[in-house]
Scaffold this motif. Structure first.
Motif, PDB file in Angstrom:
ATOM      1  N   GLN A 255      19.024  48.400  41.913  1.00 38.95           N
ATOM      2  CA  GLN A 255      19.109  47.210  42.763  1.00 38.95           C
ATOM      3  C   GLN A 255      20.302  47.343  43.709  1.00 38.95           C
ATOM      4  O   GLN A 255      21.402  46.878  43.430  1.00 38.95           O
ATOM      5  N   ASN A 256      20.083  48.050  44.818  1.00 35.50           N
ATOM      6  CA  ASN A 256      21.122  48.170  45.848  1.00 35.50           C
ATOM      7  C   ASN A 256      21.215  46.873  46.632  1.00 35.50           C
ATOM      8  O   ASN A 256      20.196  46.255  46.935  1.00 35.50           O
ATOM      9  N   GLY A 257      22.433  46.484  46.986  1.00 36.94           N
ATOM     10  CA  GLY A 257      22.587  45.220  47.669  1.00 36.94           C
ATOM     11  C   GLY A 257      23.564  45.242  48.824  1.00 36.94           C
ATOM     12  O   GLY A 257      24.387  46.148  48.969  1.00 36.94           O
ATOM     13  N   ASP A 258      23.437  44.221  49.665  1.00 44.02           N
ATOM     14  CA  ASP A 258      24.424  43.902  50.697  1.00 44.02           C
ATOM     15  C   ASP A 258      25.375  42.859  50.123  1.00 44.02           C
ATOM     16  O   ASP A 258      24.929  41.822  49.617  1.00 44.02           O
ATOM     17  N   ILE A 259      26.662  43.127  50.221  1.00 50.76           N
ATOM     18  CA  ILE A 259      27.668  42.172  49.742  1.00 50.76           C
ATOM     19  C   ILE A 259      28.394  41.586  50.945  1.00 50.76           C
ATOM     20  O   ILE A 259      28.857  42.318  51.821  1.00 50.76           O
ATOM     21  N   LEU A 260      28.459  40.264  50.991  1.00 51.09           N
ATOM     22  CA  LEU A 260      29.239  39.562  52.000  1.00 51.09           C
ATOM     23  C   LEU A 260      30.424  38.892  51.325  1.00 51.09           C
ATOM     24  O   LEU A 260      30.279  38.239  50.291  1.00 51.09           O
ATOM     25  N   LEU A 261      31.600  39.082  51.910  1.00 47.62           N
ATOM     26  CA  LEU A 261      32.835  38.482  51.398  1.00 47.62           C
ATOM     27  C   LEU A 261      33.409  37.586  52.483  1.00 47.62           C
ATOM     28  O   LEU A 261      33.850  38.068  53.531  1.00 47.62           O
ATOM     29  N   LYS A 262      33.364  36.288  52.247  1.00 47.17           N
ATOM     30  CA  LYS A 262      33.862  35.324  53.218  1.00 47.17           C
ATOM     31  C   LYS A 262      34.980  34.501  52.594  1.00 47.17           C
ATOM     32  O   LYS A 262      34.725  33.589  51.803  1.00 47.17           O
ATOM     33  N   GLN A 263      36.178  34.912  52.892  1.00 46.01           N
ATOM     34  CA  GLN A 263      37.356  34.208  52.364  1.00 46.01           C
ATOM     35  C   GLN A 263      37.316  34.137  50.831  1.00 46.01           C
ATOM     36  O   GLN A 263      37.511  33.078  50.231  1.00 46.01           O
ATOM     37  N   VAL A 264      37.066  35.278  50.205  1.00 47.38           N
ATOM     38  CA  VAL A 264      36.996  35.340  48.746  1.00 47.38           C
ATOM     39  C   VAL A 264      38.409  35.502  48.183  1.00 47.38           C
ATOM     40  O   VAL A 264      39.110  36.465  48.499  1.00 47.38           O
ATOM     41  N   PHE A 265      38.807  34.558  47.348  1.00 49.81           N
ATOM     42  CA  PHE A 265      40.145  34.613  46.744  1.00 49.81           C
ATOM     43  C   PHE A 265      40.100  35.430  45.456  1.00 49.81           C
ATOM     44  O   PHE A 265      39.241  35.227  44.607  1.00 49.81           O
ATOM     45  N   VAL A 266      41.050  36.377  45.337  1.00 54.32           N
ATOM     46  CA  VAL A 266      41.200  37.182  44.126  1.00 54.32           C
ATOM     47  C   VAL A 266      42.637  37.009  43.645  1.00 54.32           C
ATOM     48  O   VAL A 266      43.592  37.279  44.384  1.00 54.32           O
ATOM     49  N   ALA A 267      42.792  36.570  42.401  1.00 54.44           N
ATOM     50  CA  ALA A 267      44.130  36.358  41.857  1.00 54.44           C
ATOM     51  C   ALA A 267      44.870  37.683  41.719  1.00 54.44           C
ATOM     52  O   ALA A 267      44.260  38.754  41.567  1.00 54.44           O
ATOM     53  N   ASP A 268      46.196  37.616  41.768  1.00 53.70           N
ATOM     54  CA  ASP A 268      47.024  38.813  41.628  1.00 53.70           C
ATOM     55  C   ASP A 268      46.680  39.598  40.373  1.00 53.70           C
ATOM     56  O   ASP A 268      46.726  40.830  40.362  1.00 53.70           O
ATOM     57  N   GLU A 269      46.319  38.898  39.311  1.00 49.07           N
ATOM     58  CA  GLU A 269      46.036  39.559  38.037  1.00 49.07           C
ATOM     59  C   GLU A 269      44.806  40.438  38.096  1.00 49.07           C
ATOM     60  O   GLU A 269      44.591  41.290  37.235  1.00 49.07           O
ATOM     61  N   ASP A 270      43.972  40.267  39.133  1.00 51.57           N
ATOM     62  CA  ASP A 270      42.775  41.091  39.289  1.00 51.57           C
ATOM     63  C   ASP A 270      42.890  42.103  40.428  1.00 51.57           C
ATOM     64  O   ASP A 270      41.886  42.668  40.877  1.00 51.57           O
ATOM     65  N   SER A 271      44.110  42.319  40.888  1.00 56.40           N
ATOM     66  CA  SER A 271      44.349  43.385  41.855  1.00 56.40           C
ATOM     67  C   SER A 271      44.628  44.677  41.091  1.00 56.40           C
ATOM     68  O   SER A 271      45.419  44.699  40.145  1.00 56.40           O
ATOM     69  N   LEU A 272      43.935  45.747  41.476  1.00 56.09           N
ATOM     70  CA  LEU A 272      44.156  47.045  40.832  1.00 56.09           C
ATOM     71  C   LEU A 272      45.351  47.715  41.493  1.00 56.09           C
ATOM     72  O   LEU A 272      45.221  48.444  42.479  1.00 56.09           O
ATOM     73  N   ALA A 273      46.503  47.470  40.936  1.00 56.57           N
ATOM     74  CA  ALA A 273      47.761  47.869  41.585  1.00 56.57           C
ATOM     75  C   ALA A 273      47.842  49.372  41.813  1.00 56.57           C
ATOM     76  O   ALA A 273      48.406  49.837  42.812  1.00 56.57           O
ATOM     77  N   SER A 274      47.286  50.172  40.909  1.00 56.19           N
ATOM     78  CA  SER A 274      47.423  51.624  41.017  1.00 56.19           C
ATOM     79  C   SER A 274      46.548  52.237  42.094  1.00 56.19           C
ATOM     80  O   SER A 274      46.576  53.443  42.307  1.00 56.19           O
ATOM     81  N   THR A 275      45.718  51.436  42.763  1.00 57.42           N
ATOM     82  CA  THR A 275      44.908  51.967  43.865  1.00 57.42           C
ATOM     83  C   THR A 275      45.682  51.997  45.172  1.00 57.42           C
ATOM     84  O   THR A 275      45.210  52.543  46.161  1.00 57.42           O
ATOM     85  N   THR A 276      46.852  51.391  45.210  1.00 56.75           N
ATOM     86  CA  THR A 276      47.615  51.364  46.460  1.00 56.75           C
ATOM     87  C   THR A 276      48.316  52.684  46.690  1.00 56.75           C
ATOM     88  O   THR A 276      48.524  53.458  45.760  1.00 56.75           O
TER      89      THR A 276
END
Length: 276
Positions: A255-276
């Protein structure tokens, strides 16, 4: 009115030219092609031409047989039907979860900690029966779960990996975008730092599992550093939508999909810090 009459007469004329058997249903494949082996029946692996068995440990051989038996018994009989419908057979997820292969080589957090060889052999057995099914697992396991395992914090690993390893929750991995494909250096989706978290804005395309994933690993460009950051987004987050891409001719069960992100809030705790 003239054109309607002409069109109607033309249709009636075409019907009169059709044979009496024009609308008959197709022959059953066992009659039409009796020498064919149905897709639901897989012949036994009766040879080992390259002596592959000799290269596997007893544990790796056991994993291969366990996956093979499950795929032949539970998955092979229904794959052709779901390929035709381009739908995903959700009822097989618990059976795949019971194989304990999701998470592959990841150690701890409820993951199997397989050897690289065992993981490869397990996926080969899944793909032998259906490539769409192996794609589903690989997106979930080798992309999303490995990203969390390699780049996530200890808290994130403990929070997400155990359920993902059991296929109790499903993950997708969203890098690809409409304009530049999977070229990470050209990502247009942005992540803007705000108090307590991040705002994601953009679009992803061809993302496997995205229409039903519980956890979405999404990559976006940090507007402050211009670097690519990873984020864990939960399903039904405000501003997030994922819609199925229709009319595929390959990997139709995925099930391939199109994802739209419109002002989606992500808390700091769900940021993958090691990807920076």
């Amino acid at each position: 009115m003239f054109f309607q009459i002409i069109g109607s007469s033309h249709d009636d004329h075409d019907e009169s030219l059709k044979s009496s058997y024009f609308n008959l249903p197709p022959l059953d494949v066992s009659i039409a092609f009796p020498q064919a082996t149905p897709a639901s029946i897989f012949p036994p692996c009766a040879s080992d031409y390259y002596h592959f068995d000799d290269l596997l440990t007893p544990e790796e051989q056991a994993i291969r047989m366990k996956v093979r038996q499950c795929m032949e018994k539970e998955v092979a009989p229904i794959m052709a039907e779901y390929w035709e419908k381009a739908k995903f057979p959700f009822h097989i997820i618990p059976k795949l979860g019971a194989l304990h292969i999701a998470g592959g080589t990841i150690k701890g957090y409820g993951c199997p900690g397989l050897s690289i060889t065992a993981n490869a052999v397990a996926m080969a057995e899944v793909a032998r029966v259906d490539a769409s099914c192996s794609t589903f697992i690989l997106v979930h396991s080798s992309l999303a779960m490995l990203t969390i395992a390699f780049c996530g914090s200890e808290v994130q690993k403990q929070k997400y990996l155990p359920s993902l390893a059991q296929l109790g929750t499903i993950a997708c991995w969203a890098l690809t975008e409409p304009d530049y494909g999977s070229d990470a250096s050209a990502l247009k989706t942005t992540a803007m730092k705000v108090e307590g978290g991040w705002i994601l804005e953009g679009q992803k395309r061809w993302i496997g599992n995205s229409t039903f994933a519980d956890v979405l690993v999404i990559f976006a460009r940090n507007t402050s550093t211009n670097q690519i950051n990873g984020f864990i987004v939960k399903k039904d987050a405000p501003g997030l939508t994922a819609t199925k891409i229709e009319n595929k001719i390959g990997l139709r069960i995925v099930q391939n999909g199109d994802i739209l992100l419109k002002q989606v809030f992500v808390a700091d705790e769900d940021s993958l810090a090691s990807t920076t």
